[in-house]
Design an enzyme around this catalytic site. Structure first.
Site, mmCIF file in Angstrom:
data_model
loop_
_atom_site.group_PDB
_atom_site.id
_atom_site.type_symbol
_atom_site.label_atom_id
_atom_site.label_comp_id
_atom_site.label_asym_id
_atom_site.label_seq_id
_atom_site.Cartn_x
_atom_site.Cartn_y
_atom_site.Cartn_z
ATOM 1 N N HIS A 45 0.814 -1.213 0.000
ATOM 2 C CA HIS A 45 0.000 0.000 0.000
ATOM 3 C C HIS A 45 0.851 1.268 0.000
ATOM 4 C CE1 HIS A 45 -3.119 -2.913 0.192
ATOM 5 N NE2 HIS A 45 -3.924 -1.962 -0.225
ATOM 6 N N ASP A 86 -4.299 -9.538 -5.763
ATOM 7 C CA ASP A 86 -4.493 -10.692 -4.895
ATOM 8 C C ASP A 86 -4.594 -11.984 -5.680
ATOM 9 O OD1 ASP A 86 -4.446 -9.879 -2.148
ATOM 10 O OD2 ASP A 86 -6.194 -8.656 -2.581
ATOM 11 N N CYS A 127 -9.447 -4.332 -11.906
ATOM 12 C CA CYS A 127 -9.000 -3.169 -11.130
ATOM 13 C C CYS A 127 -7.666 -3.444 -10.440
ATOM 14 C CB CYS A 127 -10.060 -2.754 -10.118
ATOM 15 S SG CYS A 127 -10.496 -4.067 -8.972
ATOM 16 N N GLU A 178 -10.718 -12.268 -7.038
ATOM 17 C CA GLU A 178 -9.317 -12.154 -6.614
ATOM 18 C C GLU A 178 -8.866 -13.367 -5.801
ATOM 19 O OE1 GLU A 178 -8.765 -8.586 -4.276
ATOM 20 O OE2 GLU A 178 -10.691 -8.789 -3.299
HETATM 21 C C1 PEP Z 1 -6.514 -6.483 -6.115
HETATM 22 O O1 PEP Z 1 -6.341 -7.352 -5.266
HETATM 23 O O2 PEP Z 1 -6.151 -6.603 -7.300
HETATM 24 C C2 PEP Z 1 -7.161 -5.212 -5.751
HETATM 25 C C3 PEP Z 1 -7.466 -4.311 -6.663
HETATM 26 O O3 PEP Z 1 -7.402 -4.993 -4.430
HETATM 27 P P1 PEP Z 1 -6.311 -4.458 -3.373
HETATM 28 O O4 PEP Z 1 -5.051 -4.155 -4.129
HETATM 29 O O5 PEP Z 1 -6.897 -3.267 -2.717
HETATM 30 O O6 PEP Z 1 -6.194 -5.637 -2.462
HETATM 31 MG MG MG Z 2 -7.372 -7.247 -3.375
#
Ligand code: PEP
Ligand code: MG
Length: 591
Positions: A203, A467, A514, A443
């Site tokens: 993050h 994920d 996404c 995911e």
């Molecule tokens: C993902 O896992 O691709 C996703 C978009 O969610 P995050 O990165 O917030 O876990």
């Molecule tokens: Mg995710």
């Protein structure tokens, strides 16, 4: 760190090239600023009885200075993130005001006749050790906050310079950066971030992209190799760092930066054009968002909407979930700002490496209490969030999406709570969009396997590759030790994507993506050819992805994809796609 000072102090080291993981695009050239987070070396010294008073005064002054610094950080954070997200700094300030703790410290200085640094280090260290020994993520986070306060205090006792401030512009080099560090340091003229640890989808990396600051993570030892003011080049496109660059190297990177700037300027006219192939296949090109501060940039970049709003960022720095009204205000703001474009709000995806309001003790949090699992176990919290989303949906441009779904039952349960939320609002006479679209993130591999069943329950699927790849390939997305095995172009990933997209579309729903892969230019043609309907990408990448989409034929993308699907190694796939990209888009930086 003025320019003349940099030149005067710059060590004449050898040019050294380091490779890390490109985390946020852009090129930075400038002096290093070492953001050191390890504790200062503390000596245990005995003092004479007549020195007690002096030692006490030194500590008092250090507390005052630390307090001042923390207040300043609190203000920075408040400006950047808003009032409700500064709790962590308020908690640190409270710690600094803890009478019981400081009475004990002053008492020990007097009774044991020890220097203030030693007693502060030892006494706060007790708290820190207990908190670190706890296995849950929440207490760990708090332990780091306490360690932070201790180090600040010790630094002030030692009269060393502050580490949260930069004078002039610099590239921040650190062992690690928390999301908080990333935000707070960005108040300065940060040219780039370079860290020893971290992965592409950590993050911190996501945040530096949101802040549009070039970044490289996973550099392993950079914080040990660099001193303050060492000149460096940071190439966030390729993940390359050059320490002590020669004039020639600097010129080379300045030229590259200029090339990309020009390229980006040329991309600007694309802003209002649709994401459509030469043979008129239209796809939706949206943005991923975490903070309301990003909305302007997202709009300037010409997004078709927000394909993923990570609502859990509302919880940053808080110890309780935001209330229904607080959430409503935020979701409404997003919906209004983007109207008539769509905003897909993902329900809280907490757990795993993300913040947690409730402390948990899990040995393997990524396989534990995450995303929809938490929400289904906390139906009241879930209900409040769903009510807030529904209330904000009156202009009919909001959709809701559930994260970390691993089976059909979870989707049915979530929908049931959503129906109950609608029922409540109806009874209360509160308006909402009764046809609000529902989506599921794919995911988890088990969700991918039953994508067609999930599709029957919802209006769209959105593939979360960050994920999905980690679970499919059994590679921790944030672990730089195995980051080379985290492969977007692994044939297993590509074939799995084909399956999800095909199955979803066969059931008549649209399928988007996404995860970070949607914003990787090397993947665009492949994803187009696989039939992806929506790309939700980090805002910075919108024009480039649009440029690629608008420059190819769908039929050509399908031909390319067909060949890729026959390939057996990631290297082969990447090489093939790189060759195409270099020929067709020599200006677009690819990894
Ligand atoms: C993902 O896992 O691709 C996703 C978009 O969610 P995050 O990165 O917030 O876990
Ligand atoms: Mg995710």
């Amino acid at each position: 760190m003025t320019e003349s000072k940099v030149k005067a102090e710059q060590p004449k080291g050898q040019e050294t090239v380091l490779k890390g993981i490109p985390a946020s695009p852009g090129i930075a050239i400038g002096p290093a600023f070492l953001f050191m987070k390890h504790a200062p070396i503390i000596e245990e010294r005995s003092i004479l009885p007549e020195e007690k008073e002096r030692e006490t005064v030194r500590l008092e002054q250090a507390i005052v200075r630390s307090h001042k610094e923390l207040r300043k950080i609190l203000e920075f954070a408040r400006q950047k993130l808003g009032d409700d997200k500064v709790k962590i700094f308020e908690a640190q300030l409270m710690f600094l005001e803890d009478a019981v703790l400081f009475d004990a410290i002053y008492g020990r200085i007097r009774s044991e006749l020890k220097n203030a640094e030693f007693v502060v280090h030892d006494e706060i260290g007790k708290y820190h050790r207990i908190m670190l020994a706890a296995k849950d993520e929440y207490t760990h986070e708090r332990a780091h906050d306490v360690e932070d306060v201790r180090n600040r205090l010790l630094r002030n006792l030692l009269e060393q310079r502050a580490i949260s401030r930069l004078e002039g512009s610099a590239i921040v080099v650190s062992q690690n950066l928390t999301a908080g560090d990333t935000v707070i340091l960005s108040r300065n003229e940060v040219l780039g971030y370079a860290t020893d640890i971290g992965g592409i989808t950590s993050h911190t990396a996501l945040l530096s992209r949101a802040l549009k600051i070039p970044a490289i993570v996973g550099l392993k030892t950079i914080s040990h190799m660099v001193q303050d003011d060492v000149q460096m080049v940071l190439d966030g496109y390729s993940g390359t760092i050059v320490l002590n660059p020669t004039e020639e190297t600097i010129k080379k990177y300045e030229a590259k930066r200029e090339r990309y700037r020009e390229f980006e300027a040329r991309l600007a006219p694309l802003r209002d054009l649709p994401a459509e192939t030469l043979d008129h296949r239209h796809v939706e090109l949206s943005a991923n968002a975490e903070f309301e501060q990003e909305l302007d940039f997202i709009k300037i970049q010409g997004a078709d909407g927000i394909g993923l709003y990570r609502s859990e960022y509302l919880i940053v720095g808080r110890e309780v979930f935001p209330t229904e009204d607080e959430q409503y205000a935020q979701y409404k703001l997003l919906a209004e700002a983007m109207y008539p474009k769509r905003v897909i709000i993902r329900t809280f995806d907490i757990g795993g490496d993300k913040l947690m309001v409730e402390p948990t003790k899990e040995n393997n949090p990524f396989l534990g209490w995450r995303g929809i699992r938490v929400m289904l176990d906390r139906p009241n919290v879930f209900m409040e969030q769903l009510r807030a989303i529904l209330r904000a949906s009156t202009r009919k441009n909001i959709a809701v999406m559930f994260p970390m779904v691993s089976n059909l039952k979870e989707v049915r349960q979530a929908k049931k709570i959503l129906d109950e939320a609608k029922h409540q609002l109806r009874k209360e006479g509160i308006p909402y969009d009764s046809r609000m679209k529902i989506g599921v993130m794919v995911e988890v591999p088990s969700a991918a396997v039953v994508a067609e069943d999930l599709a029957e329950e919802v209006d769209f699927l959105s593939i979360g590759t960050n994920d999905l790849i980690q679970y499919l390939l059994a590679v921790d997305r944030g672990n730089d030790v195995v980051s080379s095995l985290y492969q977007e172009f692994n044939p297993a990933v590509v074939r799995f994507l084909r399956r999800i997209i095909e199955r979803g579309k066969r059931k008549g729903v649209w399928v988007g993506m996404c995860g970070e892969m949607a914003g990787d230019p090397l993947a665009t043609i492949l994803l187009l050819g696989l039939g992806l309907d929506e790309f939700s990408v980090v805002p910075k990448m919108l024009p480039e992805i649009k440029k690629i989409i608008r420059s190819v034929k769908y039929s050509e993308a399908q031909r390319i994809t067909k060949r890729v699907l026959k390939m057996k190694t990631e290297d082969e796939i990447k090489e093939f796609l790189r060759t195409i990209m270099k020929k067709k888009f020599p200006d677009i930086p690819i990894n």
